[in-house]
Design a protein around this motif. Sequence first.
Motif, PDB file in Angstrom:
ATOM      1  N   PHE A 133       1.141  -1.101   0.053  1.00 52.23           N
ATOM      2  CA  PHE A 133       0.058  -0.014  -0.036  1.00 52.23           C
ATOM      3  C   PHE A 133       0.793   1.265  -0.089  1.00 52.23           C
ATOM      4  N   ALA A 134       0.678   2.059  -1.132  1.00 54.29           N
ATOM      5  CA  ALA A 134       1.380   3.341  -1.103  1.00 54.29           C
ATOM      6  C   ALA A 134       0.694   4.126   0.087  1.00 54.29           C
ATOM      7  N   THR A 135       1.146   5.184   0.767  1.00 50.12           N
ATOM      8  CA  THR A 135       0.543   6.024   1.643  1.00 50.12           C
ATOM      9  C   THR A 135      -0.612   6.480   1.157  1.00 50.12           C
ATOM     10  N   LEU A 136      -1.776   6.368   1.927  1.00 47.19           N
ATOM     11  CA  LEU A 136      -3.317   6.756   1.788  1.00 47.19           C
ATOM     12  C   LEU A 136      -3.918   6.058   0.699  1.00 47.19           C
ATOM     13  N   THR A 137      -3.227   5.132  -0.023  1.00 46.88           N
ATOM     14  CA  THR A 137      -4.060   4.031  -1.063  1.00 46.88           C
ATOM     15  C   THR A 137      -4.987   3.232  -0.458  1.00 46.88           C
ATOM     16  N   GLU A 138      -4.766   2.944   0.906  1.00 44.66           N
ATOM     17  CA  GLU A 138      -5.364   1.895   1.566  1.00 44.66           C
ATOM     18  C   GLU A 138      -6.849   2.203   1.927  1.00 44.66           C
ATOM     19  N   VAL A 139      -6.976   3.446   1.749  1.00 47.62           N
ATOM     20  CA  VAL A 139      -8.754   4.050   2.025  1.00 47.62           C
ATOM     21  C   VAL A 139      -9.356   3.867   0.954  1.00 47.62           C
ATOM     22  N   PRO A 140      -9.237   4.337  -0.241  1.00 49.03           N
ATOM     23  CA  PRO A 140      -9.909   3.939  -1.377  1.00 49.03           C
ATOM     24  C   PRO A 140     -10.144   2.298  -1.884  1.00 49.03           C
ATOM     25  N   ILE A 141      -9.112   1.724  -1.617  1.00 46.95           N
ATOM     26  CA  ILE A 141      -9.087   0.338  -1.520  1.00 46.95           C
ATOM     27  C   ILE A 141      -9.887  -0.227  -0.535  1.00 46.95           C
ATOM     28  N   LEU A 142     -10.035  -0.116   0.650  1.00 45.87           N
ATOM     29  CA  LEU A 142     -10.947  -0.439   1.558  1.00 45.87           C
ATOM     30  C   LEU A 142     -12.424   0.009   1.242  1.00 45.87           C
ATOM     31  N   GLN A 143     -12.626   1.122   0.644  1.00 46.83           N
ATOM     32  CA  GLN A 143     -13.915   1.727   0.274  1.00 46.83           C
ATOM     33  C   GLN A 143     -14.517   0.821  -0.710  1.00 46.83           C
ATOM     34  N   GLY A 144     -13.572   0.342  -1.734  1.00 44.62           N
ATOM     35  CA  GLY A 144     -14.326  -0.482  -2.748  1.00 44.62           C
ATOM     36  C   GLY A 144     -14.579  -1.945  -2.050  1.00 44.62           C
ATOM     37  N   LEU A 145     -13.460  -2.503  -1.165  1.00 44.71           N
ATOM     38  CA  LEU A 145     -13.910  -3.717  -0.666  1.00 44.71           C
ATOM     39  C   LEU A 145     -15.146  -3.825   0.261  1.00 44.71           C
ATOM     40  N   ILE A 146     -15.280  -2.732   0.974  1.00 39.69           N
ATOM     41  CA  ILE A 146     -16.535  -2.711   1.970  1.00 39.69           C
ATOM     42  C   ILE A 146     -17.740  -2.568   1.018  1.00 39.69           C
ATOM     43  N   GLY A 147     -17.628  -1.661   0.021  1.00 43.71           N
ATOM     44  CA  GLY A 147     -18.812  -1.756  -0.992  1.00 43.71           C
ATOM     45  C   GLY A 147     -19.128  -3.156  -1.362  1.00 43.71           C
TER      46      GLY A 147
END
Length: 388
Positions: free
Chosen positions: A316-330
Amino acid sequence: MSDRKKFFWIAVFFLTFYFLPEGNERVIAGLTESVAMMADYAREHVLLCLIPAFFIAGAISVFVSQQSVMKYLGAKAKKGIAYSVASVSGTVLAVCSCTVLPLFAGIYMRGAGLGPATAFLYSGPAINVLAIVLTARVLGLELGIARAVGAVIFSVVIGLLMAAIFGREEQTRQEGFAQLPEEEGGRPLWKTVVYMAGMVVFLVFANWAAPKTSSAFWEGVYNLKWVLSGAGIAVTVLTAWMWFTRDERQDWYASTWGYALQVMPLLFGGVLVAGFLLGRPGHEALIPSRYVAMLVGGNSLGANFFASISGAFMYFATLTEVPILQGLIGAGMGKGPALALLLAGPALSLPSMLVINSILGPKKTVTYVVLVVLLSTVAGMLFGSFVS
């Protein structure tokens, strides 16, 4: 490297390509993603992240006295001070799991205790103020608070456990540092602090990401990022030229080059492998992303463990984990596994594991990885039970 080891890796390389299925879409996608991830990494993280981190690590090993490191982070330092300093480092250094490695190597090789050093290793990428704020804004306040609290607690707990597990080995190692001769005092401490601060300012603001949500303060900081970065590098150049001798600067360059040679080959190899197996966010590689989403629904032990272990190996590059998690939670990911991935993912990656192994050795590296994965799993299950 011995001839046997060279032959082993040559054989592995040969057999991998010999048995590589021709025309398989997944294999082709994995190879494509491997190259694409390496290209992204080279463009986004080497010049502004890794290279400044190497210079900081080199400066630590040359200009920061061993006695100072031992005083605040050594085995005989007060635990409250040592773990406080190590655990809050991420609030200053907005770095990823790979960028923190040269800094970790620098303090560890200067005599920092295994416990505080591993606490710093975890906290550097995990306790990132920007990432925690973004997590709260995008994924919800509960996840944001849980991530912040969990990261601080984890850094201390992991450090204490590492120090306890390897207590005898660490005692022997610290005795070796204690026997080294005292370094003569010369340059005032404030000069070293100003010089190091210039590099840290450059590292932080040169990598300051554009705010994902509307905020006058964060947008203002982002608009000034290159002014602040330029000021940081100017301070570094001027202080190095005015306060250090030519020989000292040469030692700094040599130490920086040494860290680069140690870290870069393993790091690049790890990025290529991670890209081949998992791909970039939103891109398919050898392992289909739908399998990940299928396995992290609900709040079972299996879901949390899989989220932790997959997050630990992904990069995970810095801050990229948040949009990735957003997609997975969706896609149906549970809140517990989401926290487990947030606590394990940014702090670890396959590339970082390879480099940590070269610094600590396989036994300590495996122990560190297992602690991160298990604690993340437990935290995910507790949080999932609480929010449900």
